[in-house]
Design an enzyme around this catalytic site. Structure first.
Site, PDB file in Angstrom:
ATOM      1  NE  ARG A   1      49.571  -4.876  -7.536  1.00  0.00           N
ATOM      2  CZ  ARG A   1      48.502  -4.176  -7.179  1.00  0.00           C
ATOM      3  NH1 ARG A   1      47.291  -4.596  -7.505  1.00  0.00           N
ATOM      4  NH2 ARG A   1      48.638  -3.072  -6.474  1.00  0.00           N
TER       5      ARG A   1
ATOM      6  CG  ASP B   1      47.854  -7.716   2.652  1.00  0.00           C
ATOM      7  OD1 ASP B   1      48.000  -6.773   1.844  1.00  0.00           O
ATOM      8  OD2 ASP B   1      46.846  -7.849   3.370  1.00  0.00           O
TER       9      ASP B   1
ATOM     10  NE  ARG C   1      52.038   2.922   1.718  1.00  0.00           N
ATOM     11  CZ  ARG C   1      52.894   3.910   1.502  1.00  0.00           C
ATOM     12  NH1 ARG C   1      54.037   3.673   0.866  1.00  0.00           N
ATOM     13  NH2 ARG C   1      52.610   5.139   1.902  1.00  0.00           N
TER      14      ARG C   1
ATOM     15  CG  ASP D   1      56.149 -18.749  10.087  1.00  0.00           C
ATOM     16  OD1 ASP D   1      56.890 -17.846  10.512  1.00  0.00           O
ATOM     17  OD2 ASP D   1      55.073 -19.041  10.641  1.00  0.00           O
TER      18      ASP D   1
ATOM     19  CG  ASP E   1      54.321 -23.294  21.007  1.00  0.00           C
ATOM     20  OD1 ASP E   1      54.710 -24.152  21.827  1.00  0.00           O
ATOM     21  OD2 ASP E   1      53.244 -23.380  20.393  1.00  0.00           O
TER      22      ASP E   1
END
Length: 292
Positions: free
Chosen positions: A174, A176, A157, A147, A72
């Protein structure tokens, strides 16, 4: 006479099995009287050939059909390069999952022959365009069939950003990061992040938060015509990265603005006539089948 006379070939060059399939496919196409054009990176892996060689982007001008041999990821790369030329893509799977490349290597002559004889189905898929600006000045751009992802990069973080859809403020989050996915990409990274599976014909975009710091944050499905804007917060403790289909990585800074919207050019994917999205879900995702 077939509507496809000049066939471009693109392959995952680091794979020995891909080279075997490419040579087999070239032999079949030339034996049937078709004109074959090899993408230049692919040609470097296919020794002792006498066909024309072209840059990947040029295939869109030269060819009636481009066949991608690989996984893919190979097809995603070809889609980003060729969507603006309206040349249809057909995939032969030499990768792992193969959601987009749906012809198996042992079916090359049969299934490709059927497609070239007019026995195929075509699907129109849209891509996303991404742009990043800093203090009003363009910093980078990219496009994606699957995407656009905002993520922390190599450091794990939490990042903070503001989300707007069609100019309306949605939330400050907030987390990832955030996955902005097309229906095509809904069975890829967005699915792993807990997003819904969307049928390829849907004109919609899904936004999937990555490990949000609130239990109430859930994926949002919006119209395909929506413009999505992300503003990187001054309070973010890291510099988020933006990638398109896992490529074109750009490192952001506080205050940067990421905009994502539907690309004006659509991609045509060609499948064997018996192709079924739901069968692909069953076989690729391990869905159980009913005994009734």
């Amino acid at each position: 006479m077939s509507e496809f006379q000049t066939i471009g070939l693109v392959g995952r060059t680091e794979s020995e099995s891909t080279v075997v399939s490419l040579k087999r496919l070239m032999s079949f196409l030339e034996g049937e009287g078709y004109t074959v054009v090899l993408e230049e990176g692919t040609a470097a892996s296919v020794m002792e050939h006498r066909v024309r060689v072209s840059k990947k982007e040029k295939l869109g001008e030269l060819c009636d059909l481009v066949i991608v041999v690989g996984g893919d990821g190979s097809l995603l790369g070809a889609a980003r390069a060729l969507a603006r030329f309206s040349v249809p893509l057909l995939g032969i799977n030499r990768g792992r999952l193969g959601f987009l490349t749906d012809i198996t290597p042992d079916q090359v002559e049969q299934k490709v022959g059927e497609v070239l004889s007019g026995k195929y189905m075509a699907e129109s898929r849209f891509l996303l365009d991404m742009s990043l600006t800093r203090n009003g000045k363009p910093i980078g751009e990219g496009s994606a069939l699957n995407d656009v992802v905002l993520h922390p990069g190599e450091l794990i973080r939490m990042i903070e950003f503001d989300l707007y859809i069609d100019g309306q403020f949605v939330y400050t989050q907030r987390s990832d990061g955030l996955i902005i996915s097309t229906p095509t990409g809904s069975t890829a990274y967005a699915l792993s992040g807990g997003g819904p599976i969307m049928h390829p014909k849907l004109d919609a975009i899904v936004l999937v938060p990555l490990n949000p710091h609130t239990l109430s944050s859930r994926p949002i499905v919006v119209e395909g015509s929506s413009e999505i804007k992300i503003v990187v917060s001054d309070h973010s403790i890291s510099n988020p990265h933006v990638t398109c289909d896992g490529h074109d990585q750009i490192i952001t800074k506080s205050g940067d603005v990421v905009r994502v919207h539907k690309k004006p050019h659509r991609l045509t994917l060609v499948h064997p006539i018996e192709h079924s999205f739901y069968e692909a879900c069953r076989s690729k995702l391990g869905w159980g089948s009913s005994n009734l």
